[in-house]
Design a protein around this motif. Structure first.
Motif, PDB file in Angstrom:
ATOM      1  N   SER A 140      12.047  33.475 -67.254  1.00 41.12           N
ATOM      2  CA  SER A 140      12.151  32.892 -68.560  1.00 41.12           C
ATOM      3  C   SER A 140      12.306  34.132 -69.651  1.00 41.12           C
ATOM      4  CB  SER A 140      11.088  32.069 -68.957  1.00 41.12           C
ATOM      5  OG  SER A 140       9.857  32.687 -69.310  1.00 41.12           O
ATOM      6  N   THR A 141      12.517  33.899 -70.532  1.00 41.26           N
ATOM      7  CA  THR A 141      12.644  35.145 -71.582  1.00 41.26           C
ATOM      8  C   THR A 141      11.513  35.061 -72.384  1.00 41.26           C
ATOM      9  OG1 THR A 141      13.605  33.568 -73.307  1.00 41.26           O
ATOM     10  CG2 THR A 141      15.141  34.732 -71.827  1.00 41.26           C
ATOM     11  N   VAL A 142      10.261  34.535 -72.020  1.00 42.74           N
ATOM     12  CA  VAL A 142       9.145  34.252 -72.950  1.00 42.74           C
ATOM     13  C   VAL A 142       8.107  35.040 -72.305  1.00 42.74           C
ATOM     14  CG1 VAL A 142       7.353  32.733 -74.033  1.00 42.74           C
ATOM     15  CG2 VAL A 142       9.838  31.913 -73.622  1.00 42.74           C
ATOM     16  N   HIS A 143       7.303  36.072 -73.165  1.00 43.81           N
ATOM     17  CA  HIS A 143       6.370  36.716 -72.673  1.00 43.81           C
ATOM     18  C   HIS A 143       5.222  35.884 -72.116  1.00 43.81           C
ATOM     19  CE1 HIS A 143       3.146  40.127 -72.127  1.00 43.81           C
ATOM     20  NE2 HIS A 143       3.995  40.729 -72.177  1.00 43.81           N
ATOM     21  N   SER A 144       4.818  36.027 -70.672  1.00 43.55           N
ATOM     22  CA  SER A 144       3.806  35.348 -70.192  1.00 43.55           C
ATOM     23  C   SER A 144       2.278  35.190 -70.970  1.00 43.55           C
ATOM     24  CB  SER A 144       3.481  35.648 -68.629  1.00 43.55           C
ATOM     25  OG  SER A 144       3.099  36.986 -68.538  1.00 43.55           O
ATOM     26  N   ASP A 145       1.967  36.350 -71.674  1.00 47.20           N
ATOM     27  CA  ASP A 145       0.615  36.461 -72.146  1.00 47.20           C
ATOM     28  C   ASP A 145       0.716  35.741 -73.679  1.00 47.20           C
ATOM     29  OD1 ASP A 145      -0.485  38.015 -70.086  1.00 47.20           O
ATOM     30  OD2 ASP A 145      -0.275  39.591 -71.021  1.00 47.20           O
ATOM     31  N   LEU A 146       1.944  35.086 -74.056  1.00 47.88           N
ATOM     32  CA  LEU A 146       2.186  34.664 -75.420  1.00 47.88           C
ATOM     33  C   LEU A 146       1.946  33.087 -75.323  1.00 47.88           C
ATOM     34  CD1 LEU A 146       4.552  36.964 -77.253  1.00 47.88           C
ATOM     35  CD2 LEU A 146       2.146  36.861 -77.143  1.00 47.88           C
ATOM     36  N   VAL A 147       2.369  32.587 -74.368  1.00 47.60           N
ATOM     37  CA  VAL A 147       2.383  31.106 -74.239  1.00 47.60           C
ATOM     38  C   VAL A 147       0.915  30.640 -74.387  1.00 47.60           C
ATOM     39  CG1 VAL A 147       3.163  29.146 -72.844  1.00 47.60           C
ATOM     40  CG2 VAL A 147       4.447  31.446 -72.789  1.00 47.60           C
ATOM     41  N   GLN A 148       0.748  29.493 -75.357  1.00 49.62           N
ATOM     42  CA  GLN A 148      -0.379  28.924 -75.422  1.00 49.62           C
ATOM     43  C   GLN A 148      -0.405  27.571 -74.918  1.00 49.62           C
ATOM     44  OE1 GLN A 148      -2.407  29.232 -79.386  1.00 49.62           O
ATOM     45  NE2 GLN A 148      -2.645  27.157 -79.532  1.00 49.62           N
ATOM     46  N   GLN A 149       0.624  27.022 -75.345  1.00 50.74           N
ATOM     47  CA  GLN A 149       0.723  25.298 -74.675  1.00 50.74           C
ATOM     48  C   GLN A 149       2.307  25.093 -74.479  1.00 50.74           C
ATOM     49  OE1 GLN A 149      -1.933  22.430 -76.821  1.00 50.74           O
ATOM     50  NE2 GLN A 149      -0.122  21.711 -77.399  1.00 50.74           N
ATOM     51  N   PHE A 150       2.351  24.038 -73.769  1.00 49.95           N
ATOM     52  CA  PHE A 150       3.619  23.357 -73.527  1.00 49.95           C
ATOM     53  C   PHE A 150       3.440  21.961 -73.864  1.00 49.95           C
ATOM     54  CE2 PHE A 150       4.494  26.921 -70.753  1.00 49.95           C
ATOM     55  CZ  PHE A 150       5.815  27.132 -70.992  1.00 49.95           C
ATOM     56  N   ASP A 151       4.537  21.343 -74.309  1.00 49.48           N
ATOM     57  CA  ASP A 151       4.712  19.906 -74.609  1.00 49.48           C
ATOM     58  C   ASP A 151       6.065  19.615 -73.771  1.00 49.48           C
ATOM     59  OD1 ASP A 151       2.563  19.054 -75.766  1.00 49.48           O
ATOM     60  OD2 ASP A 151       3.330  19.127 -77.710  1.00 49.48           O
ATOM     61  N   LEU A 152       6.073  18.732 -72.824  1.00 48.56           N
ATOM     62  CA  LEU A 152       7.324  18.438 -71.963  1.00 48.56           C
ATOM     63  C   LEU A 152       7.577  16.883 -72.278  1.00 48.56           C
ATOM     64  CD1 LEU A 152       9.301  19.129 -69.772  1.00 48.56           C
ATOM     65  CD2 LEU A 152       7.868  18.322 -68.274  1.00 48.56           C
ATOM     66  N   TYR A 153       8.662  16.826 -72.649  1.00 47.79           N
ATOM     67  CA  TYR A 153       9.148  15.313 -73.201  1.00 47.79           C
ATOM     68  C   TYR A 153      10.162  15.095 -72.318  1.00 47.79           C
ATOM     69  CZ  TYR A 153       6.460  15.702 -77.386  1.00 47.79           C
ATOM     70  OH  TYR A 153       5.686  15.860 -78.345  1.00 47.79           O
ATOM     71  N   THR A 154      10.013  13.905 -71.265  1.00 47.95           N
ATOM     72  CA  THR A 154      10.967  13.860 -70.175  1.00 47.95           C
ATOM     73  C   THR A 154      11.626  12.380 -70.496  1.00 47.95           C
ATOM     74  OG1 THR A 154       9.156  12.604 -69.083  1.00 47.95           O
ATOM     75  CG2 THR A 154       9.629  14.869 -68.456  1.00 47.95           C
ATOM     76  N   GLY A 155      11.485  11.833 -71.746  1.00 51.12           N
ATOM     77  CA  GLY A 155      12.215  10.768 -71.933  1.00 51.12           C
ATOM     78  C   GLY A 155      12.010  10.075 -73.351  1.00 51.12           C
ATOM     79  N   ALA A 156      12.774   9.357 -73.953  1.00 47.01           N
ATOM     80  CA  ALA A 156      12.627   8.473 -75.083  1.00 47.01           C
ATOM     81  C   ALA A 156      11.740   9.338 -76.069  1.00 47.01           C
ATOM     82  CB  ALA A 156      11.817   7.298 -74.917  1.00 47.01           C
ATOM     83  N   PHE A 157      12.062  10.562 -76.128  1.00 47.73           N
ATOM     84  CA  PHE A 157      11.139  11.265 -77.163  1.00 47.73           C
ATOM     85  C   PHE A 157      11.533  11.121 -78.641  1.00 47.73           C
ATOM     86  CE2 PHE A 157      14.930  13.432 -75.480  1.00 47.73           C
ATOM     87  CZ  PHE A 157      15.762  13.863 -76.564  1.00 47.73           C
ATOM     88  N   GLY A 158      10.582  11.391 -79.518  1.00 49.64           N
ATOM     89  CA  GLY A 158      10.420  11.097 -80.950  1.00 49.64           C
ATOM     90  C   GLY A 158      11.852  11.543 -81.659  1.00 49.64           C
ATOM     91  N   PRO A 159      11.977  11.186 -82.959  1.00 52.68           N
ATOM     92  CA  PRO A 159      13.274  11.575 -83.825  1.00 52.68           C
ATOM     93  C   PRO A 159      13.158  13.040 -84.106  1.00 52.68           C
ATOM     94  CG  PRO A 159      11.799  10.285 -84.998  1.00 52.68           C
ATOM     95  CD  PRO A 159      11.236  10.338 -83.826  1.00 52.68           C
ATOM     96  N   GLU A 160      12.190  13.877 -84.132  1.00 50.85           N
ATOM     97  CA  GLU A 160      12.161  15.110 -84.866  1.00 50.85           C
ATOM     98  C   GLU A 160      12.880  16.048 -84.014  1.00 50.85           C
ATOM     99  OE1 GLU A 160       7.942  14.468 -82.897  1.00 50.85           O
ATOM    100  OE2 GLU A 160       9.517  13.234 -83.693  1.00 50.85           O
ATOM    101  N   TYR A 161      13.416  15.654 -82.976  1.00 51.73           N
ATOM    102  CA  TYR A 161      13.772  16.572 -81.694  1.00 51.73           C
ATOM    103  C   TYR A 161      15.474  16.660 -81.819  1.00 51.73           C
ATOM    104  CZ  TYR A 161       9.321  17.527 -80.236  1.00 51.73           C
ATOM    105  OH  TYR A 161       7.898  17.779 -80.233  1.00 51.73           O
ATOM    106  N   ASP A 162      16.244  17.510 -81.216  1.00 43.47           N
ATOM    107  CA  ASP A 162      17.627  17.673 -81.309  1.00 43.47           C
ATOM    108  C   ASP A 162      18.065  16.575 -80.416  1.00 43.47           C
ATOM    109  OD1 ASP A 162      19.500  19.043 -82.231  1.00 43.47           O
ATOM    110  OD2 ASP A 162      19.735  20.126 -80.430  1.00 43.47           O
TER     111      ASP A 162
END
Length: 690
Positions: A140-162
């Motif tokens: 990944s392109t993300v530094h491992s020490d900076l990641v605090q949390q993941f939200d993974l949406y696998t289906g029927a996600f809300g309208p605020e996303y792309d």
């Protein structure tokens, strides 16, 4: 050594950057956030004595904490960074979560519930991004020490996303430390990371992180692969992430972000190799150089106890220069301005309203000289060398807009509903889409919650399919309808169980057409059952981990011919067992066992000779055969020498199972041999914090 580059379609920069990655992947392979939208959080009051505590409502508007939603999984970066086999990279570890299909050992880009890896959207700290994996999915392109949390949406996600029909990966990075200056140095066999951070004064702080591979330091000059005959140089990658945080006052924070990444691969195809004989257009030098840079300003403000606002203004640019023998010479440059605005209002005690928009103003400079074979997943007999040469020099300006509204209504103490509407304005294809979203959460018992999510979604077509002269600028978006039904059970001692069933219907895939180049003529569907059992490390528990089991089916259909076939990433059974045992303050041990049904592939049944004397394959039915089942055990040990110094040791594919990822056919297509993934392979890493 197989040099591979998986096409990862960036999101939400919807348009033509995918062209290069798609073309390059076809020639190289086919020839053979925004942090999570946080809950509106009032300041917390001291906890009441147990006798005074009232029964908690189901994620009420006025209570902080995570909400239970269908199709959503929340997990910390620390948990993912300890997953065996991921090399300490939290984003790579996403493959061990339910709903995610692993594409290959060297590719961490997730394929989610019947969609491709390029059908996902990624956010980092409120910023929409599209370039999150190096070398197509290796790291990944993300530094491992900076990641605090993941939200993974696998289906029927809300309208605020792309606009995608795959999944959403919403990454929240931690804030820079404000107590003292410090940092970290992380190394492994693949690359090294550096992190510097600290306060500037009592209101301002920063971090800067960078990562670089060092394959090129170990593999000097050009090498020849013994199996394929390809001549290659070591691939290179680097990235950086910077944030400057200014706390203006208790209610306002201003952050400046600088993010960037770059990749480079190069190789040559001699004429006498198997690949050179099968695809003469690929003979010669091939290379890919891609770079991306983002600068953004994010303003967090709490206007009142009932109103908060988040605003991001950003600039994103990329350059993509690639060549694939004589088949393609592609030069794409992009400049993008974007704005993301999200206003949250508590309009009543039991109502929370969210209003927002994502706007893009994009400029593309395209230089294309290529053989156009019009390859799609609905036509296995795609012959690159037989394509017609096309040239395109074009400057395009594209405006794209998303508007959304969402109301979360606490109907009763045990029932909540989220109703949303998502509007898309595609300024390039001149199309509008209005899509409803619905979510329900019912606490049937004290520790049992039932969830439901329904939604319609759309996705911009593959970039090459809509270019003037090459594609069809009148194509419509791919459309999706998704439904997810789930049950969540909390148990004692940190145990929890989550089960979900889902159905997804897809329409409007592009297929090749002799007159219009491409038309919307393909459809598909996916359905499945998923189980996720998790044990958190609480109350001094030494054991933590999870088990995920997915049973699914995914297929595609050519609506014009009626031909129906299984999706390339259709894996009916996927199992991941992840465990971690804290032996002492110094030692922690972990293991991950993965199993999944083999990927589908289209067999070669024989060969034929064309009018020019070229030997061409004769294919069987699309994706009618399946590779052997995949399984792999990874082991990990973490050794904390001191609060500053720690090591990890990994053994990937510990019992050395031969996992077949495909087949290479001889030049005359009479024989084939296996392409296999990683054998038993060690990895070691060091982390020094200061």
């Amino acid at each position: 050594m197989n040099i591979k580059a998986q096409a990862e379609r960036p999101r939400p920069l919807h348009t033509l950057k995918p062209l290069l990655l798609g073309l390059l992947a076809a020639y190289q392979l086919g020839a053979a956030g925004l942090a999570r939208a946080e809950d509106l959080k009032p300041e917390e009051a001291p906890p009441k004595p147990a006798a005074e505590q009232k029964p908690e409502k189901l994620a009420p508007v006025s209570v902080t904490g995570s909400r239970v939603q269908a199709g959503r999984l929340q997990i910390s970066g620390e948990e993912l960074s300890k997953v065996a086999g991921a090399g300490g990279d939290p984003v790579r570890a996403l493959q061990s979560l339910p709903g995610v299909v692993a594409t290959s050992d060297g590719n961490a880009a997730p394929a989610i519930r019947g969609s491709r890896p390029g059908d996902n959207s990624y956010y980092i700290d409120f910023l929409p991004v599209g370039y999150v994996f190096h070398l197509g999915g290796f790291v990944s392109t993300v530094h491992s020490d900076l990641v605090q949390q993941f939200d993974l949406y696998t289906g029927a996600f809300g309208p605020e996303y792309d606009d995608v029909h795959g999944g959403i990966v919403d990454v929240q990075l931690r804030k820079p430390r404000s107590d003292k200056f410090g940092g970290a140095i992380n190394t492994s066999l693949t690359g090294a990371e550096l992190l510097l951070e600290g306060p500037v004064n009592d209101k301002q702080s920063f971090y800067f992180a960078a990562k670089r591979s060092y394959f090129d330091l170990f593999i000097r000059g050009k090498k020849t692969d013994e199996d394929s005959g390809l001549i290659y140089a070591a691939p290179k990658y680097h990235d950086y992430q910077g944030r400057y945080l200014w706390k203006l006052n208790p209610d306002n924070e201003l952050s400046f972000y600088a993010l960037g990444a770059a990749d480079q691969i190069s190789y040559s195809v001699p004429a006498d190799t198997r690949l050179g004989q099968q695809q003469p257009a690929l003979v010669g030098d091939s290379s890919a150089r891609y770079g991306s840079n983002t600068q953004a300003l994010v303003w967090d403000s709490r206007i009142s106890p009932q109103i908060s606002n988040k605003l991001a203004l950003g600039h994103w640019s990329s350059s993509n220069r690639s060549k694939a023998g004589l088949a393609a010479d592609v030069d794409i440059k992009t400049e993008n301005l974007f704005l993301r605005e999200q206003l949250r209002l508590r309009v009543a005690e039991d109502h929370e309203l969210t209003l927002g928009t994502i706007l893009f103003s994009q400029k593309y400079k395209l230089g294309l000289d290529m053989l156009d074979a019009r390859c799609t997943e609905f036509d296995p007999s795609c012959d690159i060398s037989g394509g017609q040469r096309v040239k395109l020099q074009e400057n395009l300006s594209v405006n794209y807009a998303n508007l959304y509204a969402k109301d979360r209504w606490q109907i009763s103490s045990d029932l909540a509903a989220t109703v949303g509407l998502h509007l898309t304005r595609d300024g390039y294809l001149k199309q509008n889409y209005v899509e409803p979203r619905l979510g329900l959460e019912w606490r049937a018992l004290k520790n049992t919650t039932l969830t439901l999510a329904l939604g319609k979604h759309n996705e911009f077509p593959d970039g090459a399919q809509v270019l003037p002269g090459i594609g069809n600028p009148k194509l419509e978006h791919v459309r999706a309808r998704a439904a997810v039904l789930g049950v969540n059970q909390r148990l004692d001692e940190g145990w929890s169980v989550k089960a979900e069933a889902y159905v997804k219907k897809l329409t409007g895939f592009g297929i090749s057409d002799p007159t219009l180049n491409y038309i919307n003529g393909g459809s598909g569907d996916a359905s499945g059952l998923e189980l996720f059992v998790k044990k958190d490390a609480i109350n001094n528990s030494k054991f933590s981990g999870w088990a995920s089991v997915s049973l699914s089916r995914a297929q595609r259909k050519n609506d014009l011919s009626g031909q129906q076939f299984r999706f390339e990433y259709d894996q009916p059974v996927v199992v991941n067992l992840v465990g971690s045992y804290k032996h002492s303050e110094r030692w922690q041990f972990g293991a991950k066992w993965s199993y999944h049904s083999g990927n589908r592939y289209t067999p070669v049944l024989g060969s034929r000779t064309d009018a020019n004397g070229r030997i061409l394959p004769v294919y069987g039915d699309i994706n009618s055969e399946r590779l052997p089942d995949y399984h792999r055990l990874d082991l990990r040990a973490d050794w904390t020498v001191s609060p500053r110094l720690s090591y990890f040791f990994e053994l990937i594919n510990a019992y050395g199972h031969e996992n077949v990822e495909g087949y290479q056919y001889s030049a005359d297509y009479k024989t084939r041999k296996k392409e296999v993934g990683f054998g038993a392979m060690p990895n070691v890493g060091l982390s020094y914090k200061f």
